[in-house]
Scaffold this motif. Structure first.
Motif, PDB file in Angstrom:
ATOM      1  N   ILE A  62       0.976  -1.052  -0.042  1.00  0.00           N
ATOM      2  CA  ILE A  62      -0.221  -0.077   0.179  1.00  0.00           C
ATOM      3  C   ILE A  62       0.879   1.187   0.010  1.00  0.00           C
ATOM      4  CG2 ILE A  62      -1.680   1.354   1.510  1.00  0.00           C
ATOM      5  CD1 ILE A  62      -3.207  -1.504   2.326  1.00  0.00           C
ATOM      6  N   LEU A  63       2.020   1.039   0.853  1.00  0.00           N
ATOM      7  CA  LEU A  63       2.672   2.401   0.873  1.00  0.00           C
ATOM      8  C   LEU A  63       3.557   2.596  -0.389  1.00  0.00           C
ATOM      9  CD1 LEU A  63       3.996   4.753   2.548  1.00  0.00           C
ATOM     10  CD2 LEU A  63       5.659   3.016   3.599  1.00  0.00           C
ATOM     11  N   ALA A  64       4.074   1.568  -0.945  1.00  0.00           N
ATOM     12  CA  ALA A  64       4.692   1.702  -2.388  1.00  0.00           C
ATOM     13  C   ALA A  64       3.925   2.450  -3.229  1.00  0.00           C
ATOM     14  CB  ALA A  64       5.174   0.594  -2.762  1.00  0.00           C
ATOM     15  N   PHE A  65       2.609   2.360  -3.220  1.00  0.00           N
ATOM     16  CA  PHE A  65       1.771   3.043  -4.348  1.00  0.00           C
ATOM     17  C   PHE A  65       0.995   3.960  -3.715  1.00  0.00           C
ATOM     18  CE2 PHE A  65       2.756  -1.002  -6.003  1.00  0.00           C
ATOM     19  CZ  PHE A  65       3.001  -0.762  -7.764  1.00  0.00           C
ATOM     20  N   LEU A  66       1.082   4.505  -2.318  1.00  0.00           N
ATOM     21  CA  LEU A  66       0.507   5.809  -1.857  1.00  0.00           C
ATOM     22  C   LEU A  66       0.922   6.798  -2.587  1.00  0.00           C
ATOM     23  CD1 LEU A  66      -1.528   5.854   0.483  1.00  0.00           C
ATOM     24  CD2 LEU A  66       0.458   6.597   1.749  1.00  0.00           C
ATOM     25  N   ARG A  67       0.053   8.015  -3.079  1.00  0.00           N
ATOM     26  CA  ARG A  67       0.384   9.301  -3.606  1.00  0.00           C
ATOM     27  C   ARG A  67       1.091  10.090  -2.836  1.00  0.00           C
ATOM     28  NH1 ARG A  67      -5.210   9.661  -7.189  1.00  0.00           N
ATOM     29  NH2 ARG A  67      -4.567   8.085  -8.868  1.00  0.00           N
ATOM     30  N   GLU A  68       1.872  10.870  -3.505  1.00  0.00           N
ATOM     31  CA  GLU A  68       2.671  11.956  -2.697  1.00  0.00           C
ATOM     32  C   GLU A  68       1.459  13.264  -2.361  1.00  0.00           C
ATOM     33  OE1 GLU A  68       5.380  11.893  -1.339  1.00  0.00           O
ATOM     34  OE2 GLU A  68       6.697  10.425  -2.595  1.00  0.00           O
ATOM     35  N   PRO A  69       1.849  13.798  -1.407  1.00  0.00           N
ATOM     36  CA  PRO A  69       2.979  13.881  -0.510  1.00  0.00           C
ATOM     37  C   PRO A  69       2.603  12.926   0.575  1.00  0.00           C
ATOM     38  CG  PRO A  69       1.626  15.702   0.289  1.00  0.00           C
ATOM     39  CD  PRO A  69       0.926  15.043  -1.109  1.00  0.00           C
ATOM     40  N   HIS A  70       1.674  12.284   0.628  1.00  0.00           N
ATOM     41  CA  HIS A  70       1.312  11.163   1.763  1.00  0.00           C
ATOM     42  C   HIS A  70       2.235   9.987   2.053  1.00  0.00           C
ATOM     43  CE1 HIS A  70      -1.918   8.651   3.983  1.00  0.00           C
ATOM     44  NE2 HIS A  70      -1.007   9.088   4.704  1.00  0.00           N
ATOM     45  N   ARG A  71       2.835   9.457   0.983  1.00  0.00           N
ATOM     46  CA  ARG A  71       3.982   8.635   0.954  1.00  0.00           C
ATOM     47  C   ARG A  71       5.187   9.192   1.626  1.00  0.00           C
ATOM     48  NH1 ARG A  71       5.291   6.146  -4.433  1.00  0.00           N
ATOM     49  NH2 ARG A  71       6.545   8.198  -4.799  1.00  0.00           N
ATOM     50  N   THR A  72       5.538  10.255   1.235  1.00  0.00           N
ATOM     51  CA  THR A  72       6.828  10.792   2.035  1.00  0.00           C
ATOM     52  C   THR A  72       6.679  11.182   3.421  1.00  0.00           C
ATOM     53  OG1 THR A  72       7.853  11.876  -0.073  1.00  0.00           O
ATOM     54  CG2 THR A  72       8.587  12.709   1.835  1.00  0.00           C
ATOM     55  N   GLU A  73       5.550  11.740   3.725  1.00  0.00           N
ATOM     56  CA  GLU A  73       5.135  11.777   5.208  1.00  0.00           C
ATOM     57  C   GLU A  73       5.193  10.630   5.904  1.00  0.00           C
ATOM     58  OE1 GLU A  73       1.311  13.359   4.954  1.00  0.00           O
ATOM     59  OE2 GLU A  73       1.764  15.367   4.128  1.00  0.00           O
ATOM     60  N   ILE A  74       4.582   9.524   5.637  1.00  0.00           N
ATOM     61  CA  ILE A  74       4.830   8.438   6.127  1.00  0.00           C
ATOM     62  C   ILE A  74       6.519   7.864   6.505  1.00  0.00           C
ATOM     63  CG2 ILE A  74       4.202   5.613   6.212  1.00  0.00           C
ATOM     64  CD1 ILE A  74       1.984   7.572   6.772  1.00  0.00           C
ATOM     65  N   VAL A  75       6.930   7.828   5.415  1.00  0.00           N
ATOM     66  CA  VAL A  75       8.520   7.226   5.269  1.00  0.00           C
ATOM     67  C   VAL A  75       9.232   8.102   6.174  1.00  0.00           C
ATOM     68  CG1 VAL A  75      10.339   6.916   3.962  1.00  0.00           C
ATOM     69  CG2 VAL A  75       8.310   6.132   3.082  1.00  0.00           C
ATOM     70  N   SER A  76       9.032   9.543   6.197  1.00  0.00           N
ATOM     71  CA  SER A  76       9.781  10.572   6.963  1.00  0.00           C
ATOM     72  C   SER A  76       9.430  10.305   8.521  1.00  0.00           C
ATOM     73  CB  SER A  76       9.559  11.901   6.221  1.00  0.00           C
ATOM     74  OG  SER A  76       9.904  11.696   4.880  1.00  0.00           O
ATOM     75  N   GLY A  77       8.310   9.857   8.923  1.00  0.00           N
ATOM     76  CA  GLY A  77       7.734   9.985  10.168  1.00  0.00           C
ATOM     77  C   GLY A  77       8.623   8.924  11.065  1.00  0.00           C
ATOM     78  N   ALA A  88      -6.023   5.470  -7.406  1.00  0.00           N
ATOM     79  CA  ALA A  88      -5.423   5.380  -6.101  1.00  0.00           C
ATOM     80  C   ALA A  88      -5.451   4.184  -5.243  1.00  0.00           C
ATOM     81  CB  ALA A  88      -6.087   6.499  -5.476  1.00  0.00           C
ATOM     82  N   VAL A  89      -4.304   3.709  -4.624  1.00  0.00           N
ATOM     83  CA  VAL A  89      -4.361   2.443  -3.801  1.00  0.00           C
ATOM     84  C   VAL A  89      -5.425   2.686  -2.615  1.00  0.00           C
ATOM     85  CG1 VAL A  89      -2.328   3.338  -2.270  1.00  0.00           C
ATOM     86  CG2 VAL A  89      -2.859   0.975  -2.834  1.00  0.00           C
ATOM     87  N   VAL A  90      -6.080   1.687  -2.550  1.00  0.00           N
ATOM     88  CA  VAL A  90      -7.099   1.425  -1.433  1.00  0.00           C
ATOM     89  C   VAL A  90      -7.036   0.447  -0.380  1.00  0.00           C
ATOM     90  CG1 VAL A  90      -8.878   2.737  -2.905  1.00  0.00           C
ATOM     91  CG2 VAL A  90      -8.729   0.041  -2.971  1.00  0.00           C
ATOM     92  N   GLY A  91      -6.318  -0.440  -0.878  1.00  0.00           N
ATOM     93  CA  GLY A  91      -5.847  -1.832   0.210  1.00  0.00           C
ATOM     94  C   GLY A  91      -5.145  -2.868  -0.415  1.00  0.00           C
ATOM     95  N   ALA A  92      -5.242  -3.846   0.095  1.00  0.00           N
ATOM     96  CA  ALA A  92      -4.217  -4.962  -0.438  1.00  0.00           C
ATOM     97  C   ALA A  92      -4.621  -6.199  -0.116  1.00  0.00           C
ATOM     98  CB  ALA A  92      -2.945  -4.783   0.262  1.00  0.00           C
TER      99      ALA A  92
END
Length: 270
Positions: free
Chosen positions: A146-161, A213-217
């Protein structure tokens, strides 16, 4: 002014309820106040209001609070009405039949993802998952795809947290996580071993909504001794095909969305 105050109060009530979706199951006033940066008096008033409506109960063992029957009814209704779960269930039943292992469907939620449902393996030794509990997006195959296909800037917020360790094998290094996510973005699936739960392994693929947009897995999971890298190579095409089938049922045109830039995460290597 009154409208703004009412919105703030409603937000606090929602935050208190959502605190119970994480571990531990039972929470006290002080713990909730600390997590949410609220006064104990405010938390106590909210808890009393939720208590009278059956949304939480008192826990006689810990003297804290836990989710009540009314919250369970709301959750059950949400699961029943979930389009993702409804579309996925016949698909993961077939996936379980093909693999012999437990299969799951997860949904992206604020600050993580939750298992919506599972079809358990019929084998004596098997893996089962906890429905409705929120897990972070950096730990485990369903989370990572899910994280790999999450759209920016949400993905960067997660990885940077904050990247907390659920097990000794959880990836907490941002540079390594970036490389793993980039590989998932190319292959369309994730394989993890003991990163979310010790002794368990899983293979997962992302599910997309009508707009890509990714919604799940979806995932296949089981004891790490059985779901090893060899098994993951066999299961990966099956999981990807199953996830694509659910994505199409949700309105997506099929396949993986066009890749987006990874420079933002790459710049955050440590």
């Amino acid at each position: 002014m009154a409208e703004g105050s009412g919105t703030e109060v409603a937000g606090r009530v929602a935050d208190v309820l959502l605190a119970f979706t994480d571990e531990p199951a039972s929470l006290g006033v002080s713990e909730i106040a600390r997590r949410l940066d609220l006064s104990k008096a405010v938390v106590h008033r909210i808890l009393q209001a939720l208590l009278t409506r059956g949304l939480i109960n008192t826990d006689p063992e810990t003297r804290g609070y836990r989710l009540g029957s009314a919250a369970a009814m709301l959750g059950a209704r949400a699961l029943r009405d979930s389009d993702l779960r409804g579309m996925a269930m016949p698909v993961i039943r077939e996936l379980q039949r093909q693999t012999g292992e437990t299969t799951t469907v997860s949904a992206l939620v604020p600050d993580g993802r939750v298992y919506l449902d599972q079809v358990e393996s019929r084998q004596e030794i098997k893996m089962t998952v906890e429905i409705g509990r929120r897990f972070p997006l950096h730990a485990g195959s369903s989370s990572q795809c899910i994280l790999a296909f999450l759209r920016e800037p949400h993905r960067t917020e997660i990885v940077s947290g904050v990247l907390g360790a659920l097990t000794p094998r959880t990836i907490v290094d941002r540079g390594r996580l970036h490389d793993v996510l980039e590989a998932i973005h190319v292959s369309g699936y994730a394989y993890t071993h003991s990163e979310r739960q010790p002794g368990a392994a899983s293979v997962a693929a992302p599910v997309f909504g009508f707009d890509g947009a990714v919604v799940g897995a979806l995932s296949v999971c089981g004891p790490a001794a059985r779901v090893d890298e060899g098994a993951s190579n066999k299961y990966a095409p099956l999981v990807r095909e199953a996830a694509d089938q659910v994505s199409r049922a949700l309105g997506w045109s099929g396949g993986l969305p066009e890749p987006d830039p990874w420079q933002a995460i790459g710049a955050g290597h440590e």
